[in-house]
Design an enzyme around this catalytic site. Structure first.
Site, PDB file in Angstrom:
ATOM      1  CB  CYS A  74      -0.859  -0.037   1.264  1.00  0.00           C
ATOM      2  SG  CYS A  74      -1.860   1.427   1.554  1.00  0.00           S
ATOM      3  CB  CYS A 183      -3.361   4.027  -5.401  1.00  0.00           C
ATOM      4  SG  CYS A 183      -4.594   3.129  -4.441  1.00  0.00           S
TER       5      CYS A 183
HETATM    6  N1  DGL Z   1      -4.067   0.653  -1.906  1.00  0.00           N
HETATM    7  C1  DGL Z   1      -3.598   1.743  -1.173  1.00  0.00           C
HETATM    8  C2  DGL Z   1      -2.497   2.539  -1.812  1.00  0.00           C
HETATM    9  O1  DGL Z   1      -1.684   1.979  -2.431  1.00  0.00           O
HETATM   10  C3  DGL Z   1      -4.523   2.554  -0.335  1.00  0.00           C
HETATM   11  C4  DGL Z   1      -5.807   2.994  -0.865  1.00  0.00           C
HETATM   12  C5  DGL Z   1      -6.642   3.620   0.232  1.00  0.00           C
HETATM   13  O2  DGL Z   1      -7.055   2.872   1.113  1.00  0.00           O
HETATM   14  O3  DGL Z   1      -6.879   4.830   0.188  1.00  0.00           O
HETATM   15  O4  DGL Z   1      -2.380   3.704  -1.679  1.00  0.00           O
END
Ligand code: DGL
Length: 259
Positions: A74, A183
């Site tokens: 993430c 993301c």
């Molecule tokens: N998948 C995550 C990222 O890479 C987070 C997305 C979120 O929960 O806002 O930023």
């Protein structure tokens, strides 16, 4: 710690599966545990303190299950909490950051676009990275609403296509030749993104780089799993499991649980 112990992954939800797939492809022998903290998604709208607290909770859960290495799948958790996680835990921790460097080094139009969460784009770590490329025009765009729609399995709707058009058209008009997906949820929107932007714009993310880094760190720590036995994979979510089942393709190994 044995090299047969699993690699632990966590994300605010199903997005980190895009990273899990890259790691699994490069390291098929490795056992894995994946945590989708979907109950608390999106992380991107949360405070730094909150993101650190949730990230620690996820790491604690993975360490209770004897993970030998943690992949923070993430960007938002990495850019807001990786320093604190590395200070708190002794296990190796791999993070993921938007691929600004390769895009900035290869752009011909000196203009690149980045689509990421508010939490990532506002983070100190991201500001530091961007400061190295003052000569490049970096168009930053928060992907408001996209993570929620992906979490609901809503990848094909008109709503998601309209949001993507709103976010990407100004980048195309500004003549970007690289689009950075900052993301881990967004690679699941690749077909929809490709319908909107011209084919000459290269779309990049950090999945492959994270997989390579994971392999290197395992090697350095003598933790690569070299056994030929078939690897096992467990996926946990604290919300409804259907989307994780669809996205991971490992339906039988997905469990709903509290964490
Ligand atoms: N998948 C995550 C990222 O890479 C987070 C997305 C979120 O929960 O806002 O930023």
């Amino acid at each position: 710690m044995s090299n047969k112990n699993p690699i632990g992954f966590f994300d605010s939800g199903v997005g980190g599966i895009s990273i899990w797939k890259e790691v699994h492809q490069l390291l098929p022998n490795e056992n894995t545990i994946y945590l989708a903290d979907s109950k608390n998604a999106p992380y991107g709208q949360r405070t730094k303190e909150d993101i650190i607290r949730l990230s620690c909770k996820n790491v604690d859960y993975l360490l209770e299950r004897d993970c030998k290495l943690i992949v923070v799948a993430c960007n938002t958790a990495t850019t807001n909490a990786i320093k604190e996680l590395r200070a708190k835990y002794s296990v190796p921790i791999i993070g993921i950051e938007p691929a600004i460097k390769p895009a900035a080094n290869q752009t011909k139009t000196e203009t690149i676009g980045i689509l990421a969460t508010k939490g990532t784009l506002n983070s100190e770590l991201f500001h530091k990275t961007v400061a190295n490329y003052k000569h490049i025009n970096i168009i930053e765009q928060v992907g408001y609403g996209l993570v929620q729609l992906i979490e609901n399995g809503d990848l094909e709707s008109d709503e998601i296509k309209e949001l993507l058009k709103t976010y990407l058209k100004p980048m195309v008009e500004a003549n970007i030749d690289y689009l950075v997906l900052g993301c881990t949820h967004y690679p699941f929107l690749l077909p929809q993104i490709k319908e909107i932007i011209p084919a000459h714009i290269k779309i990049i993310d950090s999945g492959e780089a994270v997989a390579r880094q994971t392999k290197n760190v395992l090697k350095q720590n003598n933790l690569l799993n070299t056994t030929e036995a078939e690897s096992t994979h467990l996926f946990y979510t604290n919300y409804k499991s259907q989307v994780l089942k669809n996205i991971s393709g490992f339906s039988a190994n997905v469990f709903e649980t509290d964490f």
